[in-house]
Design a protein around this motif. Structure first.
Motif, PDB file in Angstrom:
ATOM      1  N   GLY A  88      13.002   0.430  30.654  1.00 48.85           N
ATOM      2  CA  GLY A  88      14.257   0.761  29.821  1.00 48.85           C
ATOM      3  C   GLY A  88      15.270  -0.403  29.689  1.00 48.85           C
ATOM      4  N   VAL A  89      15.894   0.149  30.779  1.00 37.33           N
ATOM      5  CA  VAL A  89      16.831   0.095  31.096  1.00 37.33           C
ATOM      6  C   VAL A  89      16.344  -1.215  32.229  1.00 37.33           C
ATOM      7  N   VAL A  90      15.405  -1.645  32.633  1.00 35.11           N
ATOM      8  CA  VAL A  90      15.083  -2.538  33.547  1.00 35.11           C
ATOM      9  C   VAL A  90      15.298  -3.607  32.973  1.00 35.11           C
ATOM     10  N   ALA A  91      14.426  -3.426  31.582  1.00 37.93           N
ATOM     11  CA  ALA A  91      14.227  -4.693  30.383  1.00 37.93           C
ATOM     12  C   ALA A  91      15.180  -4.922  30.514  1.00 37.93           C
ATOM     13  N   TYR A  92      16.436  -4.091  29.927  1.00 37.65           N
ATOM     14  CA  TYR A  92      17.711  -4.874  30.038  1.00 37.65           C
ATOM     15  C   TYR A  92      18.623  -5.490  30.463  1.00 37.65           C
ATOM     16  N   ARG A  93      18.519  -4.923  31.660  1.00 36.43           N
ATOM     17  CA  ARG A  93      18.954  -5.785  32.437  1.00 36.43           C
ATOM     18  C   ARG A  93      18.755  -7.094  33.137  1.00 36.43           C
ATOM     19  N   ALA A  94      16.780  -6.658  33.283  1.00 33.29           N
ATOM     20  CA  ALA A  94      16.821  -8.388  33.245  1.00 33.29           C
ATOM     21  C   ALA A  94      17.158  -9.116  32.363  1.00 33.29           C
ATOM     22  N   ALA A  95      17.080  -8.494  30.940  1.00 33.02           N
ATOM     23  CA  ALA A  95      17.373  -9.588  30.560  1.00 33.02           C
ATOM     24  C   ALA A  95      18.718 -10.250  30.459  1.00 33.02           C
ATOM     25  N   GLN A  96      19.739 -10.034  31.200  1.00 33.68           N
ATOM     26  CA  GLN A  96      21.135 -10.154  31.712  1.00 33.68           C
ATOM     27  C   GLN A  96      20.716 -11.484  32.867  1.00 33.68           C
ATOM     28  N   LYS A 144       5.192  -6.886  29.541  1.00 32.50           N
ATOM     29  CA  LYS A 144       5.112  -8.126  29.480  1.00 32.50           C
ATOM     30  C   LYS A 144       3.706  -8.838  28.477  1.00 32.50           C
ATOM     31  N   LYS A 145       2.933  -7.893  28.322  1.00 28.62           N
ATOM     32  CA  LYS A 145       1.476  -8.861  27.720  1.00 28.62           C
ATOM     33  C   LYS A 145       2.079  -8.382  26.328  1.00 28.62           C
ATOM     34  N   GLU A 146       2.842  -6.968  25.842  1.00 26.34           N
ATOM     35  CA  GLU A 146       3.611  -7.459  24.644  1.00 26.34           C
ATOM     36  C   GLU A 146       4.020  -8.255  23.872  1.00 26.34           C
ATOM     37  N   GLY A 147       4.990  -8.950  24.723  1.00 24.65           N
ATOM     38  CA  GLY A 147       5.737  -9.774  24.967  1.00 24.65           C
ATOM     39  C   GLY A 147       7.193  -9.119  24.609  1.00 24.65           C
ATOM     40  N   LYS A 148       7.103  -8.087  25.237  1.00 22.26           N
ATOM     41  CA  LYS A 148       8.725  -7.301  25.185  1.00 22.26           C
ATOM     42  C   LYS A 148       9.452  -6.691  26.019  1.00 22.26           C
ATOM     43  N   TYR A 149       8.773  -7.759  27.522  1.00 21.11           N
ATOM     44  CA  TYR A 149       9.993  -7.743  28.502  1.00 21.11           C
ATOM     45  C   TYR A 149       9.545  -9.128  29.047  1.00 21.11           C
ATOM     46  N   GLU A 150      10.743  -9.437  29.518  1.00 21.45           N
ATOM     47  CA  GLU A 150      10.373 -11.019  30.691  1.00 21.45           C
ATOM     48  C   GLU A 150      11.155 -10.569  31.842  1.00 21.45           C
TER      49      GLU A 150
END
Ligand code: FBP
Length: 547
Positions: A288-296, A402-408
């Motif tokens: 969750g933290v990795v995904a949040y930071r990736a979004a920034q 990623k597959k579920e479109g929740k993380y980029e």
């Protein structure tokens, strides 16, 4: 022997002593003590060393010129400052009476049993003053627990006319020191046993022991390295660093390093246990933290993982308990089997719930849990690559998201284990002074006829002048716990307290550290320079003392 420029200069450092130990010393006794729990059981097991009073040293008018030879043992894992305990002990023993002798038993408690020793002299000690490591006399993990070991030890004690043995060790070694003290007292052999609180893990502490020696230097060493990694990470902005930190059970080291360096994530085993979290919960939190930071746009970060984590995940903890009992009861049949047969044996004998947990673990981790206990019955957690296990699971979770479109984003991991590199660092000024004072206190406890005590030094966030030295009966720190399938008297380990100020200070800031980049770079330990830098104590100690 060639020595470094730092070692040469450092050899001349004269550790500072508390006022009470600077000249002649007398003893002030407090009220009788009780064990922390299971008082009746502990009293029954230690009839000669139970209930003794706390002891504090005070300046005296005239010196006690006790004639005494002393033996010293370094026990268990290395911790910066061990040589200074020996230096403090040596100087005080000689100050009491120049004819007194100090003997070092070699390679841990086994040296006492096998009669391997050297005499410590001013000459051979000189090269080791203020140095890290235990290489002057070596260390070992032999458990002193059987009568024949105590009797073998007595032979050499008598031969060398030794009045007391000082055991420098962690909770397990000091538990054994207490058993030995009780045995020699019961037999009226006239041999005293004194302990000294050592371990980088920081888990040998309580109302009387403010910190174990080595924690200060080891956490400063790891924090320097973590700070360097954070700076590298913030420069390249392309890696997530997973850092496993030593500390067999408690997460004090990880917590202290987090307070010093402000990483994006630090796991605290005690919290994971209290919240009954699963491995998957932990992985989802990190992902969750990795995904949040990736979004920034921040595809980088630093995660600290205490090495004891695995044992604190409740499902795995229950599995380890059952494995401990199983190995204690059937270890002999099991140990001779080959690798595959051992796995089969375990799967056939475990309860359904623990079998399911065992089957979900990667084979290497499962194997480590079912093998190789150290002589005190501990799982060798430093051999389990938890940092890789977790980062691989985070990568898998992110792929799924990623597959579920929740993380980029991009996720590339680097792994580190900081453990052994911190255990023999040259002691910080704090550890150099603290250890020297512990050694002096141990000598004074002996000179004043005490046995079954641990040397202590308190008020350590004040200047060394105001430190208070003395002794605490080891039985005061004991309770009954299950070890190798049996209830045993042991010193209670201090885990991270979730309602304590160090943890609360960390918890209040961690969300900010996760989202933003708030790294702090402590740099290397300084031995000379401004006192605000070179005499600073750990944040844990300061926060605990100002609660
Ligand atoms: P002690 O408890 O004896 O001080 O040892 C601490 C420790 O450094 C732990 O942090 C670590 O898990 C363990 O020793 C490693 O043991 P070994 O040196 O036998 O590999």
């Amino acid at each position: 022997m060639e020595i470094s420029a730092l070692q040469k200069e450092r050899a001349g450092y004269q550790p500072k002593l508390p006022k009470a130990l600077q000249g002649a010393v007398k003893v002030k006794e407090g009220a009788p003590t009780q064990s922390v729990d299971n008082q009746e059981d502990i009293k029954k097991l230690f009839p000669n060393t139970y209930g003794m009073p706390l002891v504090e040293f005070e300046p005296a008018d005239s010196a006690n010129n006790a004639k005494m030879n002393v033996g010293v043992i370094l026990s268990g894992g290395q911790a910066p400052g061990g040589h200074n305990v020996i230096s403090g002990l040596f100087d005080e023993v000689k100050k009491l009476n120049p004819d007194n002798r100090l003997y070092g038993f070699l390679m841990g408690p086994g040296g006492l049993v096998d009669h391997n020793y050297i005499e410590i002299t001013a000459e051979n000690l000189q090269a080791y003053r203020n140095t890290g490591g235990f290489d002057m006399i070596g260390s070992g993990r032999t458990k002193l627990e059987k009568e024949d070991q105590f009797e073998k030890g007595l032979e050499i004690i008598k031969k060398l006319d030794i009045k007391a043995v000082v055991i420098i060790g962690g909770d397990d070694s000091n538990t054994n020191a207490c058993v030995l003290a009780e045995y020699y007292a019961a037999k009226q052999y006239g041999v005293q046993v004194i302990g000294c609180p050592k371990t980088i893990d920081g888990d040998l502490k309580n109302d009387q022991i403010e910190t174990s020696f080595g924690f200060d230097t080891a956490t400063k060493t790891y924090s320097e390295l973590i700070g360097n990694i954070e700076r590298d990470c913030n420069s390249a902005r392309k890696y997530w660093h997973f850092v496993k930190l030593m500390g067999r059970s408690a997460s004090h080291i990880a917590l202290e390093c987090a307070l010093q360096t402000q990483p994006n994530i630090c796991l605290i085993s005690e919290e994971i246990q209290a919240k009954d979290q699963t491995l998957n919960d932990i992985v989802e939190y990190i992902a969750g933290v990795v995904a949040y930071r990736a979004a920034q746009g921040n595809n980088f970060g630093v995660v600290l993982i205490p090495e004891g984590l695995i044992e604190f995940i409740p499902a795995i903890g229950r599995l380890i308990q059952e494995l401990n009992d199983l190995l204690a009861a059937h270890g002999a049949d099991y140990m001779n089997l080959d690798k595959d047969a051992q796995r089969k044996y375990i799967l056939e004998h475990l309860s359904a719930e623990n079998k399911a947990t065992f089957e979900t673990l990667p084979e290497g981790v499962a194997r480590q849990l079912s093998l190789d206990r150290d002589p005190h019955g501990n799982v060798q957690v430093s051999l389990i690559e938890t940092e890789k296990l977790i980062s691989e699971m985070v990568a898998a979770k992110l792929d799924q998201w990623k597959k579920e479109g929740k993380y980029e984003g991009k996720f590339a991991a680097q792994h580190h284990f900081f453990g052994y590199e911190g255990r023999c660092a040259a002691p910080s000024n704090f550890d150099a002074d603290y250890c020297y004072a512990l050694g002096s206190s141990a000598a004074q406890l002996i000179a004043n006829g005490k046995t079954g005590y641990m040397a202590i030094v308190k008020n350590t966030t004040a200047g060394t002048d105001q430190w208070k030295a003395g002794g605490v009966p080891i039985t005061m720190m004991m309770n009954m716990e299950k070890r190798n399938g049996e209830m045993k008297p042991v010193i209670r380990k201090a885990l991270v307290e979730l309602d304590g100020t160090p943890f609360k200070t960390f918890a209040a800031q961690r969300d900010k550290w996760a989202k933003e980049t708030c790294y702090v770079y402590p740099g290397p330990i300084q031995y000379w320079g401004p006192s605000s830098v070179c005499d600073q104590t750990t944040k844990t100690l300061v926060l605990e003392q100002t609660k």
